[in-house]
Design a protein around this motif. Structure first.
Motif, PDB file in Angstrom:
ATOM      1  N   ASP A 244       0.674  -1.310  -0.077  1.00 24.24           N
ATOM      2  CA  ASP A 244      -0.012   0.176   0.016  1.00 24.24           C
ATOM      3  C   ASP A 244       0.991   1.150   0.016  1.00 24.24           C
ATOM      4  O   ASP A 244       0.573   2.238  -0.646  1.00 24.24           O
ATOM      5  CB  ASP A 244      -1.080   0.094   1.489  1.00 24.24           C
ATOM      6  CG  ASP A 244      -1.813   1.163   1.236  1.00 24.24           C
ATOM      7  OD1 ASP A 244      -2.561   1.583   0.666  1.00 24.24           O
ATOM      8  OD2 ASP A 244      -1.257   2.174   2.260  1.00 24.24           O
ATOM      9  N   LEU A 245       1.847   1.252   0.964  1.00 25.23           N
ATOM     10  CA  LEU A 245       3.009   2.594   0.820  1.00 25.23           C
ATOM     11  C   LEU A 245       3.473   2.926  -0.645  1.00 25.23           C
ATOM     12  O   LEU A 245       3.465   4.102  -0.987  1.00 25.23           O
ATOM     13  CB  LEU A 245       4.010   2.050   1.990  1.00 25.23           C
ATOM     14  CG  LEU A 245       5.059   3.400   2.062  1.00 25.23           C
ATOM     15  CD1 LEU A 245       4.257   4.602   2.679  1.00 25.23           C
ATOM     16  CD2 LEU A 245       6.082   2.771   2.986  1.00 25.23           C
ATOM     17  N   ARG A 246       3.790   1.569  -1.358  1.00 22.19           N
ATOM     18  CA  ARG A 246       4.277   1.879  -2.561  1.00 22.19           C
ATOM     19  C   ARG A 246       3.282   2.232  -3.455  1.00 22.19           C
ATOM     20  O   ARG A 246       3.678   3.313  -4.351  1.00 22.19           O
ATOM     21  CB  ARG A 246       4.975   0.520  -2.789  1.00 22.19           C
ATOM     22  CG  ARG A 246       6.407   0.263  -2.211  1.00 22.19           C
ATOM     23  CD  ARG A 246       6.761  -1.173  -2.372  1.00 22.19           C
ATOM     24  NE  ARG A 246       7.890  -1.510  -1.787  1.00 22.19           N
ATOM     25  CZ  ARG A 246       8.108  -1.431  -0.528  1.00 22.19           C
ATOM     26  NH1 ARG A 246       7.238  -1.524   0.439  1.00 22.19           N
ATOM     27  NH2 ARG A 246       9.363  -1.973  -0.169  1.00 22.19           N
ATOM     28  N   LEU A 247       2.206   1.666  -3.393  1.00 21.18           N
ATOM     29  CA  LEU A 247       1.269   2.417  -4.315  1.00 21.18           C
ATOM     30  C   LEU A 247       0.789   3.686  -4.207  1.00 21.18           C
ATOM     31  O   LEU A 247       0.450   4.564  -5.018  1.00 21.18           O
ATOM     32  CB  LEU A 247      -0.088   1.348  -4.602  1.00 21.18           C
ATOM     33  CG  LEU A 247       0.412  -0.333  -4.860  1.00 21.18           C
ATOM     34  CD1 LEU A 247      -1.067  -0.916  -4.561  1.00 21.18           C
ATOM     35  CD2 LEU A 247       0.499  -0.177  -6.427  1.00 21.18           C
ATOM     36  N   TYR A 248       0.620   4.073  -2.892  1.00 25.47           N
ATOM     37  CA  TYR A 248       0.210   5.492  -2.437  1.00 25.47           C
ATOM     38  C   TYR A 248       1.391   6.514  -3.001  1.00 25.47           C
ATOM     39  O   TYR A 248       1.130   7.333  -3.658  1.00 25.47           O
ATOM     40  CB  TYR A 248       0.156   5.478  -0.941  1.00 25.47           C
ATOM     41  CG  TYR A 248       0.119   6.796  -0.292  1.00 25.47           C
ATOM     42  CD1 TYR A 248      -1.589   7.480  -0.440  1.00 25.47           C
ATOM     43  CD2 TYR A 248       0.951   7.684   0.067  1.00 25.47           C
ATOM     44  CE1 TYR A 248      -1.685   8.736  -0.048  1.00 25.47           C
ATOM     45  CE2 TYR A 248       0.681   9.148   0.282  1.00 25.47           C
ATOM     46  CZ  TYR A 248      -0.726   9.438   0.641  1.00 25.47           C
ATOM     47  OH  TYR A 248      -1.140  10.668   0.885  1.00 25.47           O
ATOM     48  N   THR A 249       2.675   5.964  -2.839  1.00 27.19           N
ATOM     49  CA  THR A 249       3.768   6.789  -3.247  1.00 27.19           C
ATOM     50  C   THR A 249       3.604   7.059  -4.859  1.00 27.19           C
ATOM     51  O   THR A 249       3.636   8.208  -5.454  1.00 27.19           O
ATOM     52  CB  THR A 249       5.018   6.181  -3.142  1.00 27.19           C
ATOM     53  OG1 THR A 249       5.167   5.923  -1.773  1.00 27.19           O
ATOM     54  CG2 THR A 249       6.214   7.128  -3.674  1.00 27.19           C
ATOM     55  N   ALA A 250       3.308   6.068  -5.670  1.00 28.00           N
ATOM     56  CA  ALA A 250       3.155   5.948  -7.238  1.00 28.00           C
ATOM     57  C   ALA A 250       1.869   7.081  -7.590  1.00 28.00           C
ATOM     58  O   ALA A 250       2.004   8.066  -8.230  1.00 28.00           O
ATOM     59  CB  ALA A 250       3.085   4.815  -7.600  1.00 28.00           C
ATOM     60  N   GLY A 251       0.720   6.699  -7.014  1.00 26.07           N
ATOM     61  CA  GLY A 251      -0.418   7.516  -7.149  1.00 26.07           C
ATOM     62  C   GLY A 251      -0.170   8.750  -6.998  1.00 26.07           C
ATOM     63  O   GLY A 251      -0.542   9.762  -7.743  1.00 26.07           O
ATOM     64  N   THR A 252       0.486   9.214  -5.737  1.00 27.14           N
ATOM     65  CA  THR A 252       0.620  10.835  -5.509  1.00 27.14           C
ATOM     66  C   THR A 252       1.646  11.264  -6.339  1.00 27.14           C
ATOM     67  O   THR A 252       1.382  12.598  -6.784  1.00 27.14           O
ATOM     68  CB  THR A 252       1.298  10.850  -3.954  1.00 27.14           C
ATOM     69  OG1 THR A 252       0.409  10.046  -3.167  1.00 27.14           O
ATOM     70  CG2 THR A 252       1.553  12.307  -3.439  1.00 27.14           C
ATOM     71  N   VAL A 253       2.486  10.691  -6.974  1.00 27.87           N
ATOM     72  CA  VAL A 253       3.536  11.231  -7.904  1.00 27.87           C
ATOM     73  C   VAL A 253       2.735  11.594  -9.385  1.00 27.87           C
ATOM     74  O   VAL A 253       2.942  12.514  -9.787  1.00 27.87           O
ATOM     75  CB  VAL A 253       4.716  10.254  -7.972  1.00 27.87           C
ATOM     76  CG1 VAL A 253       5.477  10.847  -9.311  1.00 27.87           C
ATOM     77  CG2 VAL A 253       5.677  10.493  -6.926  1.00 27.87           C
ATOM     78  N   LEU A 254       1.889  10.433  -9.758  1.00 24.13           N
ATOM     79  CA  LEU A 254       1.265  10.671 -11.033  1.00 24.13           C
ATOM     80  C   LEU A 254       0.263  11.927 -10.602  1.00 24.13           C
ATOM     81  O   LEU A 254      -0.157  12.612 -11.642  1.00 24.13           O
ATOM     82  CB  LEU A 254       0.316   9.526 -11.336  1.00 24.13           C
ATOM     83  CG  LEU A 254       1.361   8.321 -11.569  1.00 24.13           C
ATOM     84  CD1 LEU A 254       0.648   7.045 -11.780  1.00 24.13           C
ATOM     85  CD2 LEU A 254       1.633   8.721 -13.132  1.00 24.13           C
ATOM     86  N   ARG A 255      -0.518  12.126  -9.564  1.00 23.96           N
ATOM     87  CA  ARG A 255      -1.451  13.390  -9.464  1.00 23.96           C
ATOM     88  C   ARG A 255      -0.485  14.628  -9.407  1.00 23.96           C
ATOM     89  O   ARG A 255      -1.004  15.469  -9.958  1.00 23.96           O
ATOM     90  CB  ARG A 255      -1.952  13.101  -8.195  1.00 23.96           C
ATOM     91  CG  ARG A 255      -3.011  12.086  -8.291  1.00 23.96           C
ATOM     92  CD  ARG A 255      -4.173  12.159  -7.081  1.00 23.96           C
ATOM     93  NE  ARG A 255      -3.642  11.579  -5.956  1.00 23.96           N
ATOM     94  CZ  ARG A 255      -3.366  10.702  -5.484  1.00 23.96           C
ATOM     95  NH1 ARG A 255      -3.798   9.506  -6.054  1.00 23.96           N
ATOM     96  NH2 ARG A 255      -2.730  10.315  -4.360  1.00 23.96           N
ATOM     97  N   ARG A 256       0.476  14.575  -8.839  1.00 29.54           N
ATOM     98  CA  ARG A 256       1.360  15.716  -8.913  1.00 29.54           C
ATOM     99  C   ARG A 256       1.976  16.083 -10.226  1.00 29.54           C
ATOM    100  O   ARG A 256       2.088  17.331 -10.631  1.00 29.54           O
ATOM    101  CB  ARG A 256       2.625  15.534  -8.113  1.00 29.54           C
ATOM    102  CG  ARG A 256       3.774  16.842  -7.856  1.00 29.54           C
ATOM    103  CD  ARG A 256       3.043  17.936  -7.456  1.00 29.54           C
ATOM    104  NE  ARG A 256       4.278  18.899  -7.519  1.00 29.54           N
ATOM    105  CZ  ARG A 256       5.040  19.362  -6.714  1.00 29.54           C
ATOM    106  NH1 ARG A 256       5.157  18.681  -5.746  1.00 29.54           N
ATOM    107  NH2 ARG A 256       5.819  20.371  -6.839  1.00 29.54           N
TER     108      ARG A 256
END
Length: 350
Positions: free
Chosen positions: A250-262
């Protein structure tokens, strides 16, 4: 009238290569349904840089979470729509399904010559995703004055080998992962083509890098698909080790999703890349999401063992597909390009 999805011949099996294989037919049907939904407006896929790039990335991620091969074809079609808009090409017409065939591995490749009746293309193009289901494609080819992008009508099913047209080369796509993306070599023989933009316009436009982030959005959706079996297991059993694995994923997916939104926000703030940050952004996002995919594949595998790979066809297919698709990231070559940009800036990296 939409072009029909290719149907199997008597000689084609349900699990082999070719337009009639099960994987190719399944992806082609999903691709056709996606394009129809975009045309009808039931799926919104805004152009990048228009203020709703996050929605575009969300659409790509959602399709990829369901089926990475369909996402590969959908991403190519949406990228073609964006390229034609950016380079003032003719817009995509209803019923057309487009691919972007721009891979240029070592080899002779594709050449473009201009004659009295316009441009024609000859040669071999590799990794042509949707070779049997796309009605049109944007392809890169080398002309006398440099590399150019061309729009072509695909296929010549009635022609004999060697006749004018572009034809998939049998036996050139032996993949297990991403089999349904239908990405064989395509042989071009005197194919009429329309130039889109000028020399090197395809890679020099800001949207080239925006499109690269869109591919990372597909990888992210694939990672979510792989993680599904782990999260389901965590919901169904009380086990601290499973929970720990689920937390790490979950931590890794959250990081990737956040970076894509940014990244989507930054693209919308500077769609024409006046700050010359698009290349750096794309390299960072793609490298990070590729790393997340590798870590999710490893973590989910260690957490769940061989069981889902042997007994859950959907999970096994997602693992195989993502393992191949994420290799569009060029590993240390892309990291070297990133480091060069960080160290010396965009001017010296060109």
């Amino acid at each position: 009238m939409h072009d029909a999805v290719p149907q199997p011949t008597d000689a084609e099996t349900s699990d082999g290569e070719g337009p009639g294989s099960l994987a190719v037919r399944r992806a082609a049907e999903g691709f056709t349904g996606f394009v129809d939904a975009v045309t009808a407006g039931t799926i919104e896929a805004p152009l990048p840089g228009g203020g709703r790039t996050a929605t575009r990335f969300d659409v790509l991620s959602a399709v990829a979470e369901d089926d990475l091969c369909v996402a590969r074809l959908a991403e190519g079609h949406l990228d073609a729509v964006a390229i034609l808009a950016e380079l003032d090409g003719d817009p995509v017409a209803p019923g057309q399904r487009w691919g972007v065939w721009a891979a240029e591995p070592p080899g002779s490749g594709l050449t473009a010559t201009r004659g009295p009746d316009g441009w024609v293309l000859n040669g071999l193009k590799r990794y042509c995703s949707g070779a049997h289901s796309c009605t049109n494609a944007l392809v890169t080819a080398t002309a006398e004055d440099g590399r150019r992008l061309f729009a072509v009508r695909t296929g010549s099913p009635e022609a004999e080998p060697g006749a004018r047209g572009c034809r998939p080369v049998p036996g050139t796509w032996q993949a297990i992962g991403m089999a349904g993306s239908d990405s064989p070599d395509v042989r071009f023989t005197d194919v009429p083509a329309t130039a889109v933009g000028g020399v090197e316009a395809y890679v020099r436009r800001p949207g080239f890098h925006h499109g690269g982030v869109g591919v990372a959005a597909c990888w992210y959706g694939g990672a979510r698909a792989v993680a599904r079996v782990l999260f389901t297991r965590a919901e169904q059993r009380a086990d601290p080790f499973t929970d720990a694995h689920a937390g790490a994923v979950d931590l890794r997916l959250y990081t990737a999703g956040t970076v894509l939104r940014r990244a989507a926000e930054e693209i919308d703030l500077d769609p024409l890349d006046k700050a010359e940050a698009a290349g750096l952004r794309a390299l960072r996002v793609r490298a990070l999401v590729a790393q997340v995919c590798s870590e999710v594949l490893d973590q989910v595998g260690r957490a769940t063992g061989a069981g889902p790979l042997c007994h859950d066809e959907r999970h096994a297919r997602a693992v195989a597909d993502l393992s191949v698709y994420v290799r569009q990231h060029h590993a240390e070559r892309d990291l070297e390009a990133l480091g060069r940009l960080v160290a010396r800036g965009p001017e010296e990296s060109r």
